[in-house]
Design an enzyme around this catalytic site. Structure first.
Site, mmCIF file in Angstrom:
data_model
loop_
_atom_site.group_PDB
_atom_site.id
_atom_site.type_symbol
_atom_site.label_atom_id
_atom_site.label_comp_id
_atom_site.label_asym_id
_atom_site.label_seq_id
_atom_site.Cartn_x
_atom_site.Cartn_y
_atom_site.Cartn_z
ATOM 1 N N GLY A 137 67.120 24.874 5.319
ATOM 2 C CA GLY A 137 67.348 23.532 4.782
ATOM 3 C C GLY A 137 66.649 23.250 3.466
ATOM 4 O O GLY A 137 66.570 24.107 2.573
ATOM 5 N N ASN A 146 56.650 19.831 3.505
ATOM 6 C CA ASN A 146 58.074 19.522 3.648
ATOM 7 C C ASN A 146 58.486 19.386 5.118
ATOM 8 O O ASN A 146 59.390 18.614 5.440
ATOM 9 C CB ASN A 146 58.904 20.626 2.972
ATOM 10 C CG ASN A 146 60.350 20.628 3.422
ATOM 11 O OD1 ASN A 146 61.166 19.824 2.970
ATOM 12 N ND2 ASN A 146 60.689 21.535 4.350
ATOM 13 N N ALA A 147 57.801 20.106 6.026
ATOM 14 C CA ALA A 147 58.188 20.053 7.441
ATOM 15 C C ALA A 147 58.139 18.600 7.908
ATOM 16 O O ALA A 147 57.131 17.923 7.700
ATOM 17 C CB ALA A 147 57.248 20.918 8.287
ATOM 18 N N GLY A 148 59.212 18.123 8.513
ATOM 19 C CA GLY A 148 59.237 16.705 8.898
ATOM 20 C C GLY A 148 60.258 16.398 9.979
ATOM 21 O O GLY A 148 60.211 15.342 10.597
ATOM 22 N N ILE A 149 61.186 17.339 10.190
ATOM 23 C CA ILE A 149 62.156 17.158 11.271
ATOM 24 C C ILE A 149 61.653 18.006 12.448
ATOM 25 O O ILE A 149 61.475 19.219 12.293
ATOM 26 C CB ILE A 149 63.571 17.647 10.852
ATOM 27 C CG1 ILE A 149 64.028 16.990 9.533
ATOM 28 C CG2 ILE A 149 64.564 17.415 11.979
ATOM 29 C CD1 ILE A 149 64.449 15.560 9.607
ATOM 30 N N TYR A 180 59.764 8.042 12.962
ATOM 31 C CA TYR A 180 59.903 8.955 11.818
ATOM 32 C C TYR A 180 59.540 8.206 10.533
ATOM 33 O O TYR A 180 58.750 8.687 9.715
ATOM 34 C CB TYR A 180 61.349 9.449 11.802
ATOM 35 C CG TYR A 180 61.812 10.226 10.596
ATOM 36 C CD1 TYR A 180 61.357 11.521 10.356
ATOM 37 C CD2 TYR A 180 62.764 9.682 9.717
ATOM 38 C CE1 TYR A 180 61.818 12.247 9.258
ATOM 39 C CE2 TYR A 180 63.235 10.397 8.634
ATOM 40 C CZ TYR A 180 62.764 11.682 8.409
ATOM 41 O OH TYR A 180 63.236 12.394 7.332
ATOM 42 N N GLY A 223 67.229 10.749 0.050
ATOM 43 C CA GLY A 223 68.372 10.183 0.764
ATOM 44 C C GLY A 223 68.960 11.264 1.663
ATOM 45 O O GLY A 223 68.375 12.341 1.819
HETATM 46 N N1 LIG Z 1 68.063 16.372 5.988
HETATM 47 C C1 LIG Z 1 68.030 15.131 5.528
HETATM 48 O O1 LIG Z 1 69.055 14.430 5.440
HETATM 49 C C2 LIG Z 1 66.730 14.532 5.085
HETATM 50 C C3 LIG Z 1 66.729 13.242 4.557
HETATM 51 C C4 LIG Z 1 65.537 12.687 4.127
HETATM 52 C C5 LIG Z 1 64.361 13.432 4.213
HETATM 53 N N2 LIG Z 1 64.397 14.686 4.734
HETATM 54 C C6 LIG Z 1 63.134 15.417 4.831
HETATM 55 O O2 LIG Z 1 63.275 16.703 4.255
HETATM 56 C C7 LIG Z 1 62.396 17.615 4.912
HETATM 57 C C8 LIG Z 1 63.179 18.841 5.359
HETATM 58 O O3 LIG Z 1 64.247 18.442 6.198
HETATM 59 P P1 LIG Z 1 65.421 19.454 6.590
HETATM 60 O O4 LIG Z 1 66.646 18.641 6.786
HETATM 61 O O5 LIG Z 1 65.461 20.611 5.684
HETATM 62 O O6 LIG Z 1 64.904 19.939 8.037
HETATM 63 P P2 LIG Z 1 65.405 21.159 8.929
HETATM 64 O O7 LIG Z 1 65.361 20.683 10.338
HETATM 65 O O8 LIG Z 1 66.692 21.738 8.411
HETATM 66 O O9 LIG Z 1 64.283 22.265 8.717
HETATM 67 C C9 LIG Z 1 62.958 21.964 9.032
HETATM 68 C C10 LIG Z 1 62.183 23.238 9.253
HETATM 69 O O10 LIG Z 1 60.849 22.825 9.592
HETATM 70 C C11 LIG Z 1 60.377 23.673 10.612
HETATM 71 N N3 LIG Z 1 59.331 22.987 11.378
HETATM 72 C C12 LIG Z 1 59.493 22.030 12.325
HETATM 73 N N4 LIG Z 1 58.302 21.673 12.829
HETATM 74 C C13 LIG Z 1 57.363 22.403 12.175
HETATM 75 C C14 LIG Z 1 55.956 22.496 12.274
HETATM 76 N N5 LIG Z 1 55.292 21.750 13.161
HETATM 77 N N6 LIG Z 1 55.295 23.363 11.461
HETATM 78 C C15 LIG Z 1 55.976 24.139 10.574
HETATM 79 N N7 LIG Z 1 57.342 24.103 10.455
HETATM 80 C C16 LIG Z 1 58.010 23.247 11.247
HETATM 81 C C17 LIG Z 1 61.594 23.991 11.465
HETATM 82 O O11 LIG Z 1 61.411 25.200 12.212
HETATM 83 C C18 LIG Z 1 62.703 24.100 10.410
HETATM 84 O O12 LIG Z 1 62.900 25.429 9.971
HETATM 85 C C19 LIG Z 1 61.769 16.851 6.079
HETATM 86 O O13 LIG Z 1 60.491 16.372 5.711
HETATM 87 C C20 LIG Z 1 62.708 15.689 6.276
HETATM 88 O O14 LIG Z 1 62.055 14.587 6.861
HETATM 89 C C21 LIG Z 1 65.545 15.258 5.164
#
Ligand SMILES: NC(=O)c1ccc[n+]([C@@H]2O[C@H](COP(=O)([O-])OP(=O)(O)OC[C@H]3O[C@@H](n4cnc5c(N)ncnc54)[C@H](O)[C@@H]3O)[C@@H](O)[C@H]2O)c1
Length: 247
Positions: free
Chosen positions: A17, A90-93, A160, A191
């Site tokens: 991601g 960056n990890a947040g989901i 969140y 976004g």
């Molecule tokens: N996808 C969206 O629409 C969106 C929107 C706004 C903000 N964000 C933010 O962008 C960031 C990335 O989101 P994404 O969509 O790429 O997420 P994703 O779920 O695709 O990937 C997240 C990665 O984080 C890893 N992870 C989860 N918990 C962890 C931990 N405790 N320690 C280390 N790694 C961990 C997971 O294994 C996964 O590979 C996040 O902070 C999310 O809040 C995403």
């Protein structure tokens, strides 16, 4: 784009991601990248992609919610590549996915899952890397936040959003402490990204002034800017990266 040659970056949750996109863009600008993920195979696949493209990267799998593991992971990155100059929490989901639950129906396990990852995860990474940045007189922290941390949204993601907003509150204060020492701290408020699919995501895309969802490369470009010398006078700020939504 921006010259990051000679810099070492650590990107958390970069096995897929947005994080994988950030890691690839930073590597393409010349940074050596420590690729973190909870899932070691995912971290390794991002490293393989960066190395195949001619960049430098190593995998540093650890759980950002575990402070001791973060300290050990930062030490591993330093041993492999050198001291971390650019920290990108960056990890947040959560690994288990993104449950959308009304606050009144939530429980302490869920509170901790989101606050631990989105507030403590950032706190741990900043605390583990800032002292060495301050000592060397140069450093960058770029936190990946969300519009859910900036705005009230009717989509049942209060916890969140609270974790994201908490991390931004933390960085605004800490940024004041480290600014005189050559270290900047900023956040990107994202976004909806194009790794989310479904009818509702397509409906949201139509409401975005730019008429599309965000890509990992859009985010990587903004991180590369804030991580560069060009952004030296920007600190303690939140930059919306959202295609023009919510002005
Ligand atoms: N996808 C969206 O629409 C969106 C929107 C706004 C903000 N964000 C933010 O962008 C960031 C990335 O989101 P994404 O969509 O790429 O997420 P994703 O779920 O695709 O990937 C997240 C990665 O984080 C890893 N992870 C989860 N918990 C962890 C931990 N405790 N320690 C280390 N790694 C961990 C997971 O294994 C996964 O590979 C996040 O902070 C999310 O809040 C995403």
């Amino acid at each position: 784009m921006f010259d990051l040659n000679g810099k070492v970056a650590l990107v958390t949750g970069a096995g897929q991601g947005v994080g994988a996109g950030i890691a690839s863009v930073l590597a393409a600008q010349g940074a050596a990248v420590a690729v973190n993920d909870l899932d070691r195979d995912r971290a390794a696949s991002t490293v393989d992609a960066i190395v195949a493209a001619g960049g430098a990267a190593v995998a540093v799998p650890f759980d950002v919610t575990d402070y001791t593991a973060v300290v050990d992971g930062v030490a591993a990155a330093r041993a492999a590549l050198g001291p971390v100059d650019i920290m990108v929490p960056n990890a947040g989901i959560p690994a288990a996915g993104m449950p959308q639950v009304a606050f009144v129906d939530s429980n302490p396990e869920l509170w901790h899952r989101f606050i631990d990852l989105n507030l403590y995860g950032v706190l741990h990474c900043a605390h583990a890397t800032l002292p060495a940045m301050c000592e060397r007189g140069w450093g960058r922290v770029v936190v990946i936040s969300s519009e859910a941390g900036r705005l009230g949204l009717d989509i049942k993601v209060a916890l969140y959003g609270a974790g994201k907003a908490g991390a931004v509150g933390l960085l605004r204060h800490v940024a004041m402490e480290v600014a005189p020492l050559g270290v900047t701290m900023n956040a990107l408020s994202l976004g909806l990204m194009n790794n989310v699919s479904g009818d509702w995501a397509e409906a949201i895309a139509r409401t975005v002034p730019r008429r599309r969802l965000g890509s990992p490369t859009d985010v990587g470009a903004a991180v590369a800017f804030l991580a560069s010398d060009a952004a030296d006078w920007i600190t303690a700020q939140v930059l919306p990266v959202n295609g023009g939504s919510h002005t």
